[in-house]
Design a protein around this motif. Structure first.
Motif, PDB file in Angstrom:
ATOM      1  N   ASN A  38      12.678  -2.774   6.637  1.00 21.13           N
ATOM      2  CA  ASN A  38      13.203  -4.103   6.985  1.00 21.13           C
ATOM      3  C   ASN A  38      14.053  -4.736   5.891  1.00 21.13           C
ATOM      4  O   ASN A  38      14.410  -5.902   5.995  1.00 21.13           O
ATOM      5  CB  ASN A  38      12.047  -5.048   7.373  1.00 21.13           C
ATOM      6  N   ARG A 155       4.350 -12.142  -5.531  1.00 20.94           N
ATOM      7  CA  ARG A 155       4.965 -13.134  -4.646  1.00 20.94           C
ATOM      8  C   ARG A 155       4.797 -14.545  -5.211  1.00 20.94           C
ATOM      9  O   ARG A 155       3.714 -14.921  -5.665  1.00 20.94           O
ATOM     10  CB  ARG A 155       4.360 -13.033  -3.239  1.00 20.94           C
ATOM     11  N   ARG A 176       7.721 -20.212   5.243  1.00 21.70           N
ATOM     12  CA  ARG A 176       7.547 -19.001   6.055  1.00 21.70           C
ATOM     13  C   ARG A 176       6.476 -18.096   5.440  1.00 21.70           C
ATOM     14  O   ARG A 176       6.423 -17.918   4.223  1.00 21.70           O
ATOM     15  CB  ARG A 176       8.860 -18.224   6.127  1.00 21.70           C
ATOM     16  N   ASN A 216       8.086 -14.778  -1.900  1.00 22.17           N
ATOM     17  CA  ASN A 216       8.327 -13.349  -2.074  1.00 22.17           C
ATOM     18  C   ASN A 216       8.611 -13.064  -3.548  1.00 22.17           C
ATOM     19  O   ASN A 216       8.651 -13.983  -4.366  1.00 22.17           O
ATOM     20  CB  ASN A 216       9.475 -12.858  -1.184  1.00 22.17           C
ATOM     21  N   ASP A 243       2.668  -2.771   0.031  1.00 19.18           N
ATOM     22  CA  ASP A 243       3.318  -2.233   1.225  1.00 19.18           C
ATOM     23  C   ASP A 243       2.725  -0.852   1.479  1.00 19.18           C
ATOM     24  O   ASP A 243       2.343  -0.154   0.529  1.00 19.18           O
ATOM     25  CB  ASP A 243       4.834  -2.079   1.015  1.00 19.18           C
TER      26      ASP A 243
HETATM   27  C1  GCU Z   1       8.130  -7.935   0.924  1.00 19.93           C
HETATM   28  C2  GCU Z   1       7.565  -6.647   1.410  1.00 19.93           C
HETATM   29  C3  GCU Z   1       7.968  -6.366   2.842  1.00 19.93           C
HETATM   30  C4  GCU Z   1       7.712  -7.570   3.704  1.00 19.93           C
HETATM   31  C5  GCU Z   1       8.339  -8.805   3.144  1.00 19.93           C
HETATM   32  C6  GCU Z   1       7.972 -10.027   3.961  1.00 19.93           C
HETATM   33  O1  GCU Z   1       9.484  -7.846   0.724  1.00 19.93           O
HETATM   34  O2  GCU Z   1       7.998  -5.586   0.571  1.00 19.93           O
HETATM   35  O3  GCU Z   1       7.250  -5.284   3.349  1.00 19.93           O
HETATM   36  O4  GCU Z   1       8.167  -7.373   4.989  1.00 19.93           O
HETATM   37  O5  GCU Z   1       7.879  -8.994   1.840  1.00 19.93           O
HETATM   38  O6  GCU Z   1       7.693 -11.064   3.384  1.00 19.93           O
HETATM   39  O7  GCU Z   1       7.933  -9.932   5.182  1.00 19.93           O
END
Ligand code: GCU
Length: 340
Positions: A38, A155, A176, A216, A243
């Protein structure tokens, strides 16, 4: 009706299989697994996925390879994991919290202030004995296998309104979170209003003011251009969430044993590549965010945030023995690798 459903999903599965198999010149077929991702191509998990594909191709004499689809091309994680479960996507990188919807015990590593350091997290994610029940828990019911887990940075909260120093600064902010109960509970306990959504929708939601912020690591904050629309980045250091690399269990079981062993044998390399890349990725992005006006604030009352989430962490861990066992693994790792 259920039979018909089953037939049509089998038909879809076979169609997907056909489209990705090619004849090899020496006979046999080549299968290319789709790996959904993603985020952007400069993310270490993208690079690690591409590398894995090359090495798998070598190790299986061309029978298997991987194509990584970045930028939510195959959809947001919450949707893609359903397609992985039904076999139309073979592999994906996924944030750990999304799996709570399938087995709530995944929650333990997704709780705020759980890991004291990246090193502690790495130790836990390398402990295959501790993790094997969790990683195989969705095979029978959902055909989902966790192959490996990796660090995904620390994060922190960012927003368009103000630096966050104390929980009072979170009041009134719409932030979010990932689509899971633990993430909603976390941000609400920290003082803001939580809004769960797909990662790829966050930029425009912040740009239009639907959201005030998100949370994040620094690298993703920059690579997803969130620094353009939410310039206050504050070191709440509230979460080191892993992850996971997933594969459809039937796909894995369907490989010849030698090919499957080759794939499994490559996992420690994938894990190291993704982890090592993450540190550099975060470091180099801070200066780039600052250059476009982002402000990083390290004057945060972390102890106050920790105190606010502690009761729900405790309640969550104490739900059952499986969670307590995982929690004890984290505690041992935290002792071996305390915060710096
Ligand atoms: C991070 C993580 C992703 C996740 C993303 C999020 O970047 O590596 O796997 O999708 O956070 O906040 O959705």
């Amino acid at each position: 009706a259920s039979l018909r459903q089953r037939d049509s999903s089998t038909a879809k599965l076979l169609a997907a299989r056909r489209s990705q198999q090619h004849k090899l010149s020496g006979g046999g077929t080549k299968t290319v697994f789709k790996l959904a991702f993603n985020q952007t191509e400069d993310h270490p998990q993208y690079v690690a996925g591409v590398e894995l594909g090359k090495k798998l191709e070598e190790a299986t004499d061309g029978r298997y390879s991987i194509r990584v689809y970045p930028n939510e091309q195959l959809g947001g994680q919450a949707d893609v994991v359903q397609n992985l479960s039904n076999g139309t996507v073979e592999m994906m990188w996924i944030a750990a919290s999304i799996l709570e919807g399938y087995n709530p015990d995944f929650v333990v590593f997704n709780l705020p202030y759980m890991f004291d350091s990246t090193e502690a997290q790495t130790q836990v994610l390398s402990d295959t004995d501790l993790l094997s029940d969790l990683y195989t828990s969705l095979e029978a019911s959902k055909s989902i296998t966790v192959l490996t887990g990796v660090n995904a940075g620390t994060r922190n909260v960012y927003n368009s309104k103000r630096p966050i120093r104390t929980p009072a600064d979170m009041q009134g902010l719409k932030v979010r979170v990932q689509q899971s109960d633990s993430q909603v509970a976390m941000i609400e306990a920290m003082g803001a209003t939580a809004s769960p959504m797909n990662f790829g929708d966050v930029y425009s939601a912040m740009q239009t003011g639907v959201l005030d912020g998100a949370e994040n690591n620094e690298a993703v904050y920059h690579s997803m251009k969130h620094d353009e629309v939410a310039k206050y980045y504050s070191y709440t250091r509230h979460l080191l969430m892993p992850d996971y690399l997933l594969i459809n269990s039937k796909t894995l079981a369907g490989m010849d044993e030698a090919d499957r062993e080759a794939l499994l044998g490559l996992l420690p390399e994938v894990q190291t590549a993704a982890n090592d890349g993450m540190v550099e990725f975060a470091n180099k992005s801070i200066a780039q965010s600052e250059a476009i006006g982002a402000q990083f604030n390290d004057d945060v009352d972390v102890a106050a945030f920790k105190a606010l989430v502690a009761p729900q962490n405790l309640a969550s861990v104490n739900q059952n023995d499986a969670r307590i066992k995982l929690y004890e693994g984290v505690q041992a790792a935290n002792q071996a690798h305390p915060a710096k």
